[in-house]
Design a protein around this motif. Structure first.
Motif, mmCIF file in Angstrom:
data_model
loop_
_atom_site.group_PDB
_atom_site.id
_atom_site.type_symbol
_atom_site.label_atom_id
_atom_site.label_comp_id
_atom_site.label_asym_id
_atom_site.label_seq_id
_atom_site.Cartn_x
_atom_site.Cartn_y
_atom_site.Cartn_z
ATOM 1 N N TRP A 196 149.931 33.688 92.584
ATOM 2 C CA TRP A 196 148.810 34.828 92.247
ATOM 3 C C TRP A 196 147.814 34.386 93.253
ATOM 4 O O TRP A 196 147.306 33.076 93.747
ATOM 5 N N ALA A 197 146.257 35.107 93.320
ATOM 6 C CA ALA A 197 145.506 34.811 94.147
ATOM 7 C C ALA A 197 144.379 34.395 93.215
ATOM 8 O O ALA A 197 143.416 33.464 94.116
ATOM 9 N N ASP A 198 144.342 33.605 92.254
ATOM 10 C CA ASP A 198 143.193 33.492 91.414
ATOM 11 C C ASP A 198 143.151 32.466 90.104
ATOM 12 O O ASP A 198 144.956 32.330 90.230
ATOM 13 N N GLU A 225 144.815 38.524 90.200
ATOM 14 C CA GLU A 225 145.792 39.043 91.138
ATOM 15 C C GLU A 225 147.019 38.589 91.733
ATOM 16 O O GLU A 225 147.371 37.699 92.407
ATOM 17 N N ALA A 253 149.419 37.623 95.247
ATOM 18 C CA ALA A 253 148.195 38.181 96.235
ATOM 19 C C ALA A 253 147.859 37.187 96.877
ATOM 20 O O ALA A 253 148.031 36.346 96.025
ATOM 21 N N ILE A 254 147.554 36.326 98.145
ATOM 22 C CA ILE A 254 147.341 35.652 98.519
ATOM 23 C C ILE A 254 145.802 35.617 99.223
ATOM 24 O O ILE A 254 145.049 36.854 99.336
ATOM 25 N N ASN A 255 145.155 34.944 98.612
ATOM 26 C CA ASN A 255 143.212 35.021 98.858
ATOM 27 C C ASN A 255 142.855 34.296 100.203
ATOM 28 O O ASN A 255 143.889 33.416 100.593
ATOM 29 N N ARG A 256 142.128 34.036 100.470
ATOM 30 C CA ARG A 256 141.626 34.190 101.839
ATOM 31 C C ARG A 256 139.824 33.587 101.818
ATOM 32 O O ARG A 256 139.516 33.637 102.786
ATOM 33 N N ARG A 273 143.618 30.374 103.497
ATOM 34 C CA ARG A 273 144.667 31.038 102.828
ATOM 35 C C ARG A 273 145.363 30.325 101.124
ATOM 36 O O ARG A 273 145.172 28.835 101.409
ATOM 37 N N LEU A 329 146.180 30.366 97.068
ATOM 38 C CA LEU A 329 147.899 30.704 96.058
ATOM 39 C C LEU A 329 147.905 30.123 95.302
ATOM 40 O O LEU A 329 147.548 28.667 95.509
ATOM 41 N N GLU A 364 147.892 24.457 93.021
ATOM 42 C CA GLU A 364 148.005 25.502 93.952
ATOM 43 C C GLU A 364 147.319 24.772 95.741
ATOM 44 O O GLU A 364 147.415 23.695 95.860
#
Length: 139
Positions: free
Chosen positions: A85-87, A92, A95-98, A103, A105, A116
């Motif tokens: 997940w990005a979060d 999410e 997905a990868i967060n920015r 980056r 995840l 994480e």
């Protein structure tokens, strides 16, 4: 002497399987045994796994990695078919967060601990980042 985190104890239902998972996914040295603990070295800090048959409360562990290490770890996550997940709320998927123009995840270990990987420390991009960390500006 500066204060540093030396070690933390983490409960696991199967410490051998858990430490094998962690060292393989993160690309770390094999674990070692120290008394009742199976130890994974992460920089100067050790994660000391202790086996339990009881309920395990999920904990969160964040690993700061380079861009190249992120790519390698992410490839292993995909190869193992692990959900990610990005979060941290797991809203999410895939997905990868920015955040902070890096980056990051989240994924789980076999005991439900939330792991994480991130390439930039929280808040390091500041409010001027193209993708500021969502924690900035929150009370």
């Amino acid at each position: 002497m500066a204060v540093t985190l030396n070690h933390t104890i983490i409960h696991a239902h199967d410490k051998a399987a858990t430490t094998q998972f962690l060292t393989e996914i993160l690309g770390l040295e094999p674990p070692r045994t120290l008394g009742p603990f199976t130890v994974v070295q992460v920089g100067d800090t050790s994660l000391d796994f202790l086996e339990t048959e009881g309920e395990i409360s999920s904990r969160h562990f964040a690993f700061l990695v380079s861009e190249a290490e992120f790519d390698e770890i992410f490839a292993r996550i995909l190869a193992h078919g692990l959900p990610y997940w990005a979060d941290p709320s797991r809203r999410e998927p895939n997905a990868i967060n920015r955040w902070d123009d890096g980056r990051g995840l989240y994924f789980e270990d076999p005991n439900g601990h939330l792991l994480e990987i991130l390439t930039r420390p929280y808040g390091s991009g500041g409010l001027d980042a193209e993708h500021p960390n969502p924690l900035l500006g929150r009370p």
